[in-house]
Design a protein around this motif. Structure first.
Motif, PDB file in Angstrom:
ATOM      1  N   THR A  49       0.840  -1.037   0.055  1.00  9.81           N
ATOM      2  CA  THR A  49       0.098   0.137   0.087  1.00  9.81           C
ATOM      3  C   THR A  49       0.851   1.243  -0.063  1.00  9.81           C
ATOM      4  N   VAL A  50       1.854   1.278   0.866  1.00 12.04           N
ATOM      5  CA  VAL A  50       2.677   2.679   0.800  1.00 12.04           C
ATOM      6  C   VAL A  50       3.508   2.929  -0.436  1.00 12.04           C
ATOM      7  N   VAL A  51       3.953   1.689  -1.103  1.00 16.32           N
ATOM      8  CA  VAL A  51       4.503   1.735  -2.521  1.00 16.32           C
ATOM      9  C   VAL A  51       3.379   2.352  -3.538  1.00 16.32           C
ATOM     10  N   ASP A  52       2.432   2.309  -3.346  1.00 11.10           N
ATOM     11  CA  ASP A  52       1.201   2.765  -4.253  1.00 11.10           C
ATOM     12  C   ASP A  52       0.527   4.201  -3.960  1.00 11.10           C
ATOM     13  N   LEU A  53       1.225   4.734  -2.650  1.00  8.04           N
ATOM     14  CA  LEU A  53       0.843   6.086  -2.506  1.00  8.04           C
ATOM     15  C   LEU A  53       1.556   7.127  -3.482  1.00  8.04           C
ATOM     16  N   GLU A  54       0.700   8.047  -3.437  1.00 13.27           N
ATOM     17  CA  GLU A  54       1.266   9.286  -4.276  1.00 13.27           C
ATOM     18  C   GLU A  54       2.415   9.798  -3.835  1.00 13.27           C
ATOM     19  N   PRO A  55       3.486  10.206  -4.317  1.00 15.92           N
ATOM     20  CA  PRO A  55       4.544  11.184  -3.521  1.00 15.92           C
ATOM     21  C   PRO A  55       4.032  12.449  -3.621  1.00 15.92           C
ATOM     22  N   SER A  56       4.450  13.153  -2.350  1.00 18.41           N
ATOM     23  CA  SER A  56       4.039  14.518  -2.355  1.00 18.41           C
ATOM     24  C   SER A  56       5.363  15.247  -2.926  1.00 18.41           C
ATOM     25  N   LEU A  57       5.374  16.214  -3.605  1.00  7.09           N
ATOM     26  CA  LEU A  57       6.507  16.799  -4.183  1.00  7.09           C
ATOM     27  C   LEU A  57       7.015  18.217  -3.412  1.00  7.09           C
ATOM     28  N   ASN A 131      -6.187  19.566   7.162  1.00  5.25           N
ATOM     29  CA  ASN A 131      -7.174  19.305   6.126  1.00  5.25           C
ATOM     30  C   ASN A 131      -6.538  18.337   5.114  1.00  5.25           C
ATOM     31  N   THR A 132      -7.298  18.137   4.081  1.00  7.10           N
ATOM     32  CA  THR A 132      -6.867  17.046   3.016  1.00  7.10           C
ATOM     33  C   THR A 132      -5.597  17.371   2.555  1.00  7.10           C
ATOM     34  N   GLU A 133      -5.095  18.641   2.117  1.00  6.96           N
ATOM     35  CA  GLU A 133      -4.191  18.742   1.385  1.00  6.96           C
ATOM     36  C   GLU A 133      -2.661  18.570   2.427  1.00  6.96           C
ATOM     37  N   GLU A 134      -3.046  18.990   3.664  1.00  9.16           N
ATOM     38  CA  GLU A 134      -1.831  18.842   4.602  1.00  9.16           C
ATOM     39  C   GLU A 134      -1.682  17.377   4.814  1.00  9.16           C
ATOM     40  N   GLN A 135      -2.929  16.514   4.915  1.00 12.57           N
ATOM     41  CA  GLN A 135      -2.754  15.056   4.960  1.00 12.57           C
ATOM     42  C   GLN A 135      -1.984  14.462   3.747  1.00 12.57           C
ATOM     43  N   ARG A 136      -2.184  14.870   2.592  1.00  8.81           N
ATOM     44  CA  ARG A 136      -1.397  14.389   1.582  1.00  8.81           C
ATOM     45  C   ARG A 136       0.064  14.914   1.486  1.00  8.81           C
ATOM     46  N   GLU A 137       0.276  15.940   2.054  1.00 12.04           N
ATOM     47  CA  GLU A 137       1.996  16.171   2.346  1.00 12.04           C
ATOM     48  C   GLU A 137       2.346  15.145   3.240  1.00 12.04           C
ATOM     49  N   ILE A 138       1.661  15.151   4.449  1.00  7.80           N
ATOM     50  CA  ILE A 138       2.253  14.143   5.688  1.00  7.80           C
ATOM     51  C   ILE A 138       2.304  12.550   5.063  1.00  7.80           C
ATOM     52  N   LEU A 139       1.198  12.352   4.254  1.00  3.79           N
ATOM     53  CA  LEU A 139       1.586  10.886   3.574  1.00  3.79           C
ATOM     54  C   LEU A 139       2.583  10.978   2.576  1.00  3.79           C
ATOM     55  N   GLY A 140       3.001  11.881   1.964  1.00  4.01           N
ATOM     56  CA  GLY A 140       3.910  12.165   1.043  1.00  4.01           C
ATOM     57  C   GLY A 140       5.396  11.959   1.948  1.00  4.01           C
ATOM     58  N   MET A 141       5.576  12.653   3.045  1.00  3.16           N
ATOM     59  CA  MET A 141       6.665  12.412   3.938  1.00  3.16           C
ATOM     60  C   MET A 141       6.870  11.212   4.485  1.00  3.16           C
ATOM     61  N   CYS A 142       5.722  10.627   4.773  1.00 10.91           N
ATOM     62  CA  CYS A 142       5.919   9.013   5.219  1.00 10.91           C
ATOM     63  C   CYS A 142       6.270   8.191   3.995  1.00 10.91           C
ATOM     64  N   LYS A 143       5.950   8.562   2.858  1.00 10.73           N
ATOM     65  CA  LYS A 143       6.381   7.495   1.731  1.00 10.73           C
ATOM     66  C   LYS A 143       8.099   7.912   1.532  1.00 10.73           C
ATOM     67  N   ASN A 145       9.834   8.859   3.960  1.00 11.16           N
ATOM     68  CA  ASN A 145      10.674   8.003   5.188  1.00 11.16           C
ATOM     69  C   ASN A 145      10.705   6.432   4.716  1.00 11.16           C
ATOM     70  N   PHE A 146       9.587   5.969   4.203  1.00 15.84           N
ATOM     71  CA  PHE A 146       9.551   4.716   3.760  1.00 15.84           C
ATOM     72  C   PHE A 146      10.841   4.382   2.798  1.00 15.84           C
ATOM     73  N   VAL A 147      11.026   5.123   1.916  1.00 18.91           N
ATOM     74  CA  VAL A 147      12.292   4.995   1.064  1.00 18.91           C
ATOM     75  C   VAL A 147      13.505   4.829   1.744  1.00 18.91           C
ATOM     76  N   GLU A 148      13.604   5.970   2.576  1.00 17.24           N
ATOM     77  CA  GLU A 148      14.902   6.253   3.204  1.00 17.24           C
ATOM     78  C   GLU A 148      15.278   5.380   4.376  1.00 17.24           C
ATOM     79  N   TYR A 149      14.189   4.901   4.929  1.00 16.22           N
ATOM     80  CA  TYR A 149      14.454   4.217   6.428  1.00 16.22           C
ATOM     81  C   TYR A 149      13.548   2.911   6.756  1.00 16.22           C
ATOM     82  N   TRP A 150      12.070   3.348   7.137  1.00 17.66           N
ATOM     83  CA  TRP A 150      11.491   2.108   7.529  1.00 17.66           C
ATOM     84  C   TRP A 150      10.984   1.188   6.518  1.00 17.66           C
ATOM     85  N   GLY A 151      11.272   1.383   5.326  1.00 14.90           N
ATOM     86  CA  GLY A 151      10.885   0.281   4.505  1.00 14.90           C
ATOM     87  C   GLY A 151      11.949  -1.000   4.529  1.00 14.90           C
TER      88      GLY A 151
END
Length: 175
Positions: A49-57, A131-143, A145-151
């Motif tokens: 699921t995290v691999v399929d998340l949209e990145p936040s640029l 709000n939704t835009e801020e949530q998208r940003e947080i999810l992008g940061m989480c992705k 972090n996934f790539v860099e660390y927790w994956g």
């Protein structure tokens, strides 16, 4: 996608992160066998699921707050360590320090699971009241972090749990 809604993938990831947190928080209520089986089912779903998340640029004012304090982290890690018992420690080859070491490096399932718990707990806590835009940003940061660390942490502990389940073949009866 409408601007006022998160994607189904984002919602699924948030739900899985929350499910993981609940599972880990209630680890004392599970036997080791049930916990291992539950994690072997949940961790791959989180990864996919995290691999399929949209990145936040772009990141603006949002950030993943560090909501989980050290004593709470230690309680989770300690509970998981007690649950895993003698099977908690395993040899790890996917650690940066391994390149420079002539001896094996040991790590623990409980620490890896607690590290993932910290990431997901902080994520879920950060998403509240945004709000939704801020949530998208947080999810992008989480992705990110996934790539860099927790994956890698997720993959490492999944490998250790798989090995544990193979060692105790009766675990498969619960799949």
């Amino acid at each position: 996608m409408e601007n006022d809604k998160l994607s189904p993938t984002s919602l699924a990831f948030i739900a899985l992160a929350n499910e993981y947190c609940q599972l880990v928080e209630n680890s004392a209520d599970h036997g080791r066998e049930n916990m291992v089986v539950s994690l072997l089912k949940l961790l791959p779903r989180i990864y996919i699921t995290v691999v399929d998340l949209e990145p936040s640029l772009e990141y603006f004012d949002s950030f993943i707050s560090q909501s989980l304090d050290e004593p709470a982290y230690d309680v989770v890690r300690s509970n998981l360590s007690a649950l895993m018992g003698e099977d908690d420690v395993y040899l790890e080859v996917f650690v940066e320090d391994m390149k420079y070491s002539e001896t094996p490096i040991a790590t623990s399932i409980s620490e890896n699971l607690a590290d993932l718990y910290q990431e997901f707990y902080n994520l879920v806590a950060s998403l509240r009241d945004l709000n939704t835009e801020e949530q998208r940003e947080i999810l992008g940061m989480c992705k990110e972090n996934f790539v860099e660390y927790w994956g890698q942490t997720l993959c490492n502990v999944l490998r250790a749990l798989h090995s544990l389940s193979v060692t105790h073949r009766d675990y498969y009866e619960n799949f």
